[in-house]
Motif scaffolding. Structure first.
Motif, mmCIF file in Angstrom:
data_model
loop_
_atom_site.group_PDB
_atom_site.id
_atom_site.type_symbol
_atom_site.label_atom_id
_atom_site.label_comp_id
_atom_site.label_asym_id
_atom_site.label_seq_id
_atom_site.Cartn_x
_atom_site.Cartn_y
_atom_site.Cartn_z
ATOM 1 N N ILE A 123 67.369 36.151 125.311
ATOM 2 C CA ILE A 123 68.669 36.793 124.332
ATOM 3 C C ILE A 123 67.530 36.901 123.204
ATOM 4 N N ILE A 124 67.990 38.365 122.650
ATOM 5 C CA ILE A 124 67.403 38.719 121.336
ATOM 6 C C ILE A 124 68.177 38.620 120.362
ATOM 7 N N CYS A 125 68.227 38.296 119.180
ATOM 8 C CA CYS A 125 68.983 38.355 118.055
ATOM 9 C C CYS A 125 68.455 39.384 117.213
ATOM 10 N N VAL A 126 69.245 40.564 116.782
ATOM 11 C CA VAL A 126 68.745 41.254 115.942
ATOM 12 C C VAL A 126 69.348 41.329 114.469
ATOM 13 N N VAL A 127 68.308 41.111 113.458
ATOM 14 C CA VAL A 127 68.923 40.607 112.153
ATOM 15 C C VAL A 127 68.150 41.646 111.267
ATOM 16 N N GLU A 128 68.564 41.660 109.952
ATOM 17 C CA GLU A 128 68.245 42.595 108.783
ATOM 18 C C GLU A 128 66.674 42.185 108.263
ATOM 19 N N ASP A 129 66.765 40.940 107.979
ATOM 20 C CA ASP A 129 65.351 40.493 107.518
ATOM 21 C C ASP A 129 65.175 39.018 107.813
ATOM 22 N N VAL A 151 67.094 35.282 109.546
ATOM 23 C CA VAL A 151 66.566 34.368 110.516
ATOM 24 C C VAL A 151 66.486 32.980 110.136
ATOM 25 N N MET A 152 66.027 32.658 108.809
ATOM 26 C CA MET A 152 66.205 31.535 108.431
ATOM 27 C C MET A 152 67.574 30.932 108.373
ATOM 28 N N ALA A 153 68.614 31.743 108.109
ATOM 29 C CA ALA A 153 70.108 31.191 108.106
ATOM 30 C C ALA A 153 70.522 30.891 109.399
ATOM 31 N N ILE A 154 70.025 31.579 110.374
ATOM 32 C CA ILE A 154 70.508 31.433 111.744
ATOM 33 C C ILE A 154 69.922 30.219 112.301
ATOM 34 N N GLU A 155 68.609 30.026 111.782
ATOM 35 C CA GLU A 155 67.787 28.930 112.371
ATOM 36 C C GLU A 155 68.570 27.491 111.843
ATOM 37 N N ASN A 156 69.032 27.480 110.552
ATOM 38 C CA ASN A 156 69.467 26.369 109.990
ATOM 39 C C ASN A 156 70.860 26.046 110.692
ATOM 40 N N THR A 157 71.470 26.848 111.305
ATOM 41 C CA THR A 157 72.689 26.497 112.162
ATOM 42 C C THR A 157 72.380 25.764 113.211
ATOM 43 N N ALA A 158 71.242 25.794 113.581
ATOM 44 C CA ALA A 158 70.501 24.994 114.970
ATOM 45 C C ALA A 158 71.768 25.507 116.073
ATOM 46 N N GLN A 159 72.371 26.645 115.916
ATOM 47 C CA GLN A 159 73.286 26.946 117.412
ATOM 48 C C GLN A 159 72.550 27.964 118.069
ATOM 49 N N TYR A 160 71.465 28.564 117.931
ATOM 50 C CA TYR A 160 70.818 29.738 118.472
ATOM 51 C C TYR A 160 69.450 29.165 118.895
ATOM 52 N N THR A 161 68.984 29.488 120.311
ATOM 53 C CA THR A 161 67.787 29.145 120.716
ATOM 54 C C THR A 161 66.894 30.372 121.455
ATOM 55 N N GLY A 162 67.439 31.389 121.180
ATOM 56 C CA GLY A 162 66.839 32.788 121.822
ATOM 57 C C GLY A 162 65.624 33.266 120.663
ATOM 58 N N LEU A 163 65.298 34.379 121.020
ATOM 59 C CA LEU A 163 64.475 35.204 120.044
ATOM 60 C C LEU A 163 65.060 36.079 118.962
ATOM 61 N N TYR A 164 63.945 36.474 118.287
ATOM 62 C CA TYR A 164 64.814 37.356 117.197
ATOM 63 C C TYR A 164 64.116 38.828 117.116
ATOM 64 N N HIS A 165 64.670 39.849 116.610
ATOM 65 C CA HIS A 165 64.143 41.069 116.313
ATOM 66 C C HIS A 165 64.623 41.385 114.843
ATOM 67 N N VAL A 166 63.452 41.226 113.858
ATOM 68 C CA VAL A 166 63.719 41.825 112.422
ATOM 69 C C VAL A 166 63.674 43.145 111.994
ATOM 70 N N LEU A 167 64.563 43.933 111.654
ATOM 71 C CA LEU A 167 64.613 45.071 111.501
ATOM 72 C C LEU A 167 64.004 45.609 110.297
ATOM 73 N N GLY A 168 63.880 44.816 109.290
ATOM 74 C CA GLY A 168 63.372 45.025 107.988
ATOM 75 C C GLY A 168 64.178 45.984 107.191
ATOM 76 N N GLY A 169 65.508 45.713 107.286
ATOM 77 C CA GLY A 169 66.299 46.701 106.448
ATOM 78 C C GLY A 169 67.633 47.006 107.385
ATOM 79 N N VAL A 170 68.580 47.989 106.683
ATOM 80 C CA VAL A 170 69.508 48.399 107.387
ATOM 81 C C VAL A 170 69.774 49.970 107.005
ATOM 82 N N ILE A 171 70.303 50.682 108.089
ATOM 83 C CA ILE A 171 70.587 52.135 107.730
ATOM 84 C C ILE A 171 71.331 52.441 106.506
#
Lengths: 201, 201
Positions: free
Chosen positions: B82-88, B92-112
């Protein structure tokens, strides 16, 4: 909170030591700097380093200054007969902004506050006494300290220290703020504004 | 405002460039630094300089990292399917804090955001497509972008770009916040929470 990088963690720790800035705000500021080009960060850190290592204080009034004697103490336009005693630089700037005062200043560098471990010896009070001793031209000292317990204590102490010198000691007026609604003024301020009433022209 | 020193003025100008910090707050911070010992300022500026010059990004997920591959991408405990796509990074820190997700991330560096001149090419979208192309083990992409116009546009664009690859694309649930009072939920959120209702166990 888990930071993705030790560099971020260290930067956040340092920034959050500033007053009024918590970990969350610090992280926002730090991530902002990462998004900008390197020059933005380096200009900021250089300005702060320069400030901290080169800052000087006027030998007369103890205000922050770029030169040995500050521009106010050095000015021929200022009235050398009056000295306004203030807590810190921000107060000098605030009074200068009013454009109502043309005398000199004396910056204490704080107010007497036993709770914070600040006693009279930590402030530039003896320097003020010495300044008044040496300068016979000073006719009046205005105490422009904050109307708080610490400010009042400091004013009381200074008055006791200098009342035997032949100089008039005054304090800035206290009363209802201009533009403020009477209804919302606190009772102490309102009470004092009645006691200290002045003649209607 | 007239500053008593050029050093102060330059420092205030630099500090007030930070987001959410005006001239008045900047002056307060700068005067605070002057009151502290020199080491406080130097520790702060060194941490920021280090951060800005040494910061690196993970070559896999583009999150901030101290190493070439970040600790999440490197971990054997994380679910590589699983890859979770986030803005920045903050997301990632917010989702890690939930301790509900164990997959990988992909950081876009912004939004369109055409208003701010950010197009798809400014983000790590092609890197995501390439990452999915190369890694057959990825079964699902979760789009965890902010529920705003820009976030939705970006999610829409990414979905269009990757829908032909054999990977499931999902978005995080939208509805009334846990602990929030229904009465105060805005009508769009509430309306969507009814449309997207799930079975009560």
């Amino acid at each position: 909170m888990e930071y993705p990088s030790k560099l971020i963690e260290e930067a956040v720790n340092q920034v959050s030591k500033l007053p009024g800035i918590g970990k969350k705000t610090a992280l926002r500021l730090v991530l902002h700097l990462i998004k900008q080009n390197e020059q933005t960060t380096f200009a900021l850190t250089e300005a702060l380093n320069n400030l901290r290592s080169k800052i000087r204080f006027c030998t007369h009034c103890h205000n922050i200054s770029d030169t040995e004697v500050c521009s106010i103490c050095n000015s021929h336009k200022r009235d050398k007969n009056i000295i306004c005693v203030v807590e810190d630089t921000k107060d000098v700037m605030a009074i200068e902004n009013t454009a109502q005062y043309t005398g000199l200043y004396h910056v204490l560098g704080g107010v007497i506050s036993p709770m914070n471990g600040v006693g009279p010896a930590d402030l530039k009070i003896e320097a003020l006494v010495k300044r008044l001793d040496n300068r016979a031209e000073v006719k009046e000292v205005i105490l422009a300290l904050s109307p708080t317990m610490e400010g009042d204590t400091t004013a009381f102490y200074i008055n006791k220290r200098i009342k035997d010198l032949s100089v008039k000691v005054s304090v800035i007026a206290r009363g209802v703020p201009v533009g403020g609604d009477l209804e919302y003024a606190d009772e102490i301020t309102l009470g004092r504004s009645i006691l200290s009433r002045t003649l209607f022209n």
